[in-house]
Scaffold this motif. Structure first.
Motif, PDB file in Angstrom:
ATOM      1  N   LYS A 270      47.602  26.701  37.862  1.00  0.00           N
ATOM      2  CA  LYS A 270      48.882  26.016  37.991  1.00  0.00           C
ATOM      3  C   LYS A 270      48.723  24.653  37.353  1.00  0.00           C
ATOM      4  O   LYS A 270      47.867  23.877  37.763  1.00  0.00           O
ATOM      5  N   LEU A 271      49.507  24.367  36.373  1.00  0.00           N
ATOM      6  CA  LEU A 271      49.434  23.075  35.707  1.00  0.00           C
ATOM      7  C   LEU A 271      50.591  22.221  36.204  1.00  0.00           C
ATOM      8  O   LEU A 271      51.695  22.321  35.708  1.00  0.00           O
ATOM      9  N   THR A 272      50.324  21.398  37.197  1.00  0.00           N
ATOM     10  CA  THR A 272      51.405  20.621  37.782  1.00  0.00           C
ATOM     11  C   THR A 272      51.548  19.251  37.144  1.00  0.00           C
ATOM     12  O   THR A 272      52.557  18.606  37.299  1.00  0.00           O
ATOM     13  N   GLN A 273      50.539  18.804  36.424  1.00  0.00           N
ATOM     14  CA  GLN A 273      50.631  17.497  35.790  1.00  0.00           C
ATOM     15  C   GLN A 273      50.179  17.612  34.337  1.00  0.00           C
ATOM     16  O   GLN A 273      49.094  17.172  33.980  1.00  0.00           O
TER      17      GLN A 273
ATOM     18  N   ARG B  53      56.143  19.419  21.501  1.00  0.00           N
ATOM     19  CA  ARG B  53      56.306  20.507  22.464  1.00  0.00           C
ATOM     20  C   ARG B  53      56.168  19.993  23.897  1.00  0.00           C
ATOM     21  O   ARG B  53      55.476  19.022  24.160  1.00  0.00           O
ATOM     22  N   GLN B  54      56.860  20.695  24.796  1.00  0.00           N
ATOM     23  CA  GLN B  54      56.870  20.365  26.215  1.00  0.00           C
ATOM     24  C   GLN B  54      56.745  21.652  27.016  1.00  0.00           C
ATOM     25  O   GLN B  54      57.079  22.733  26.521  1.00  0.00           O
ATOM     26  N   PRO B  55      56.284  21.557  28.256  1.00  0.00           N
ATOM     27  CA  PRO B  55      56.244  22.755  29.088  1.00  0.00           C
ATOM     28  C   PRO B  55      57.629  23.417  29.135  1.00  0.00           C
ATOM     29  O   PRO B  55      58.652  22.751  29.245  1.00  0.00           O
ATOM     30  N   GLY B  56      57.607  24.731  29.005  1.00  0.00           N
ATOM     31  CA  GLY B  56      58.842  25.499  28.968  1.00  0.00           C
ATOM     32  C   GLY B  56      59.278  25.871  27.566  1.00  0.00           C
ATOM     33  O   GLY B  56      60.085  26.773  27.386  1.00  0.00           O
ATOM     34  N   ASP B  57      58.750  25.181  26.548  1.00  0.00           N
ATOM     35  CA  ASP B  57      59.062  25.548  25.162  1.00  0.00           C
ATOM     36  C   ASP B  57      58.440  26.910  24.845  1.00  0.00           C
ATOM     37  O   ASP B  57      57.467  27.330  25.481  1.00  0.00           O
ATOM     38  N   LEU B  58      58.994  27.577  23.856  1.00  0.00           N
ATOM     39  CA  LEU B  58      58.476  28.875  23.427  1.00  0.00           C
ATOM     40  C   LEU B  58      57.587  28.681  22.205  1.00  0.00           C
ATOM     41  O   LEU B  58      57.946  27.941  21.287  1.00  0.00           O
ATOM     42  N   VAL B  59      56.438  29.333  22.200  1.00  0.00           N
ATOM     43  CA  VAL B  59      55.524  29.281  21.054  1.00  0.00           C
ATOM     44  C   VAL B  59      55.480  30.671  20.428  1.00  0.00           C
ATOM     45  O   VAL B  59      55.421  31.680  21.135  1.00  0.00           O
ATOM     46  N   PHE B  60      55.545  30.703  19.097  1.00  0.00           N
ATOM     47  CA  PHE B  60      55.641  31.961  18.351  1.00  0.00           C
ATOM     48  C   PHE B  60      54.434  32.163  17.451  1.00  0.00           C
ATOM     49  O   PHE B  60      53.864  31.200  16.923  1.00  0.00           O
ATOM     50  N   PHE B  61      54.118  33.439  17.231  1.00  0.00           N
ATOM     51  CA  PHE B  61      52.944  33.811  16.449  1.00  0.00           C
ATOM     52  C   PHE B  61      53.267  34.979  15.530  1.00  0.00           C
ATOM     53  O   PHE B  61      54.137  35.792  15.832  1.00  0.00           O
ATOM     54  N   ASN B  62      52.545  35.057  14.422  1.00  0.00           N
ATOM     55  CA  ASN B  62      52.605  36.201  13.520  1.00  0.00           C
ATOM     56  C   ASN B  62      51.395  37.078  13.826  1.00  0.00           C
ATOM     57  O   ASN B  62      50.258  36.656  13.636  1.00  0.00           O
ATOM     58  N   ILE B  63      51.647  38.282  14.280  1.00  0.00           N
ATOM     59  CA  ILE B  63      50.579  39.217  14.628  1.00  0.00           C
ATOM     60  C   ILE B  63      50.607  40.360  13.614  1.00  0.00           C
ATOM     61  O   ILE B  63      51.666  40.911  13.323  1.00  0.00           O
ATOM     62  N   ASN B  64      49.446  40.732  13.112  1.00  0.00           N
ATOM     63  CA  ASN B  64      49.322  41.814  12.118  1.00  0.00           C
ATOM     64  C   ASN B  64      50.284  41.604  10.954  1.00  0.00           C
ATOM     65  O   ASN B  64      50.962  42.536  10.522  1.00  0.00           O
ATOM     66  N   THR B  65      50.360  40.394  10.467  1.00  0.00           N
ATOM     67  CA  THR B  65      51.211  39.967   9.337  1.00  0.00           C
ATOM     68  C   THR B  65      52.707  40.158   9.579  1.00  0.00           C
ATOM     69  O   THR B  65      53.497  40.074   8.654  1.00  0.00           O
ATOM     70  N   LYS B  66      53.110  40.436  10.818  1.00  0.00           N
ATOM     71  CA  LYS B  66      54.529  40.550  11.154  1.00  0.00           C
ATOM     72  C   LYS B  66      55.031  39.175  11.572  1.00  0.00           C
ATOM     73  O   LYS B  66      54.575  38.625  12.575  1.00  0.00           O
TER      74      LYS B  66
ATOM     75  N   ALA C 175      60.508  26.599  34.320  1.00  0.00           N
ATOM     76  CA  ALA C 175      60.206  27.822  33.572  1.00  0.00           C
ATOM     77  C   ALA C 175      58.698  27.977  33.398  1.00  0.00           C
ATOM     78  O   ALA C 175      58.161  29.079  33.533  1.00  0.00           O
ATOM     79  N   ALA C 176      58.014  26.880  33.090  1.00  0.00           N
ATOM     80  CA  ALA C 176      56.557  26.933  32.930  1.00  0.00           C
ATOM     81  C   ALA C 176      55.897  27.359  34.241  1.00  0.00           C
ATOM     82  O   ALA C 176      54.998  28.205  34.249  1.00  0.00           O
ATOM     83  N   GLN C 177      56.337  26.794  35.348  1.00  0.00           N
ATOM     84  CA  GLN C 177      55.770  27.151  36.652  1.00  0.00           C
ATOM     85  C   GLN C 177      56.063  28.611  37.005  1.00  0.00           C
ATOM     86  O   GLN C 177      55.197  29.306  37.540  1.00  0.00           O
ATOM     87  N   GLU C 178      57.267  29.065  36.710  1.00  0.00           N
ATOM     88  CA  GLU C 178      57.616  30.470  36.973  1.00  0.00           C
ATOM     89  C   GLU C 178      56.729  31.397  36.148  1.00  0.00           C
ATOM     90  O   GLU C 178      56.237  32.410  36.655  1.00  0.00           O
ATOM     91  N   ALA C 179      56.516  31.058  34.893  1.00  0.00           N
ATOM     92  CA  ALA C 179      55.658  31.881  34.026  1.00  0.00           C
ATOM     93  C   ALA C 179      54.238  31.942  34.583  1.00  0.00           C
ATOM     94  O   ALA C 179      53.610  33.009  34.592  1.00  0.00           O
TER      95      ALA C 179
END
Length: 184
Positions: free
Chosen positions: A33-36, A108-121, A49-53
């Motif tokens: 749990k990252l509270t700070q 970026r801040q907690p709750g932001d979405l981070v995106f990645f390219n997997i298998n060149t997609k 949202a970050a805490q829920e995740a």
């Protein structure tokens, strides 16, 4: 205790014991749990949202899953977490990345979405940033569960593509004209 007495002669043991007991009540073996987080929160940061995740760690990975009962895939995890926050986001990674506002990596801040390219997609994987360079995601059937990963791990660092920020606004973020559903 002898050292404490040397510095504080006549100190009663009861307050010290009480103090130790109070502090020991703060210890926990729960999931991460990252509270700070190191990042400062602004009004657009979504700590809830970050805490829920973080609470969903360990739930099974299931392709197409979007609830704790059935399990999650990456976009299903995002969909579920933000639905609980009252925000109806698109259900696929491509729509999330293309409909949400772009944020610079250093903003970026907690709750932001981070995106990645997997298998060149392009934009094929998404997670929820929770602070301290960590994010929660449902990576694959290989790992089998929702987990926390580090953006600095070479695998994720090499595949990182974008940051987006969900926000509460009057415009619906669910584009009903887009019939594409890309799951992982």
């Amino acid at each position: 205790m002898q050292c404490i007495r040397a510095f504080m002669p006549g100190m009663n043991k009861f307050p010290l014991i009480l103090f130790v007991l109070i502090l020991s009540g703060c210890a926990t073996t729960e999931k991460l749990k990252l509270t700070q987080p190191a990042e400062k929160f602004s009004s657009s940061g979504n700590n809830k949202a970050a805490q829920e995740a973080l609470q969903l760690q360990g739930h099974p990975y299931v392709p197409g899953g979007k609830s704790p009962n059935e399990g999650f895939d990456c976009s299903g995890l995002v969909f579920y977490v933000y639905k609980k926050q009252g925000l109806n986001l698109p259900r696929d990674t491509w729509s999330l990345a293309n409909q949400l506002p772009t944020i610079q990596l250093n903003q970026r801040q907690p709750g932001d979405l981070v995106f990645f390219n997997i298998n060149t997609k392009p934009l094929s994987h998404v997670g929820i940033y929770v602070g301290h360079d960590k994010f929660v995601h449902a990576p694959s059937s290989h790992t089998g569960k929702v987990m926390v990963s580090d953006l600095n791990q070479p695998y994720w660092r090499e595949r990182f593509t974008a940051v987006r920020r969900p926000s509460h606004n009057p415009v619906s973020l669910n584009d009903t004209t887009n019939q594409i559903c890309l799951l992982n």
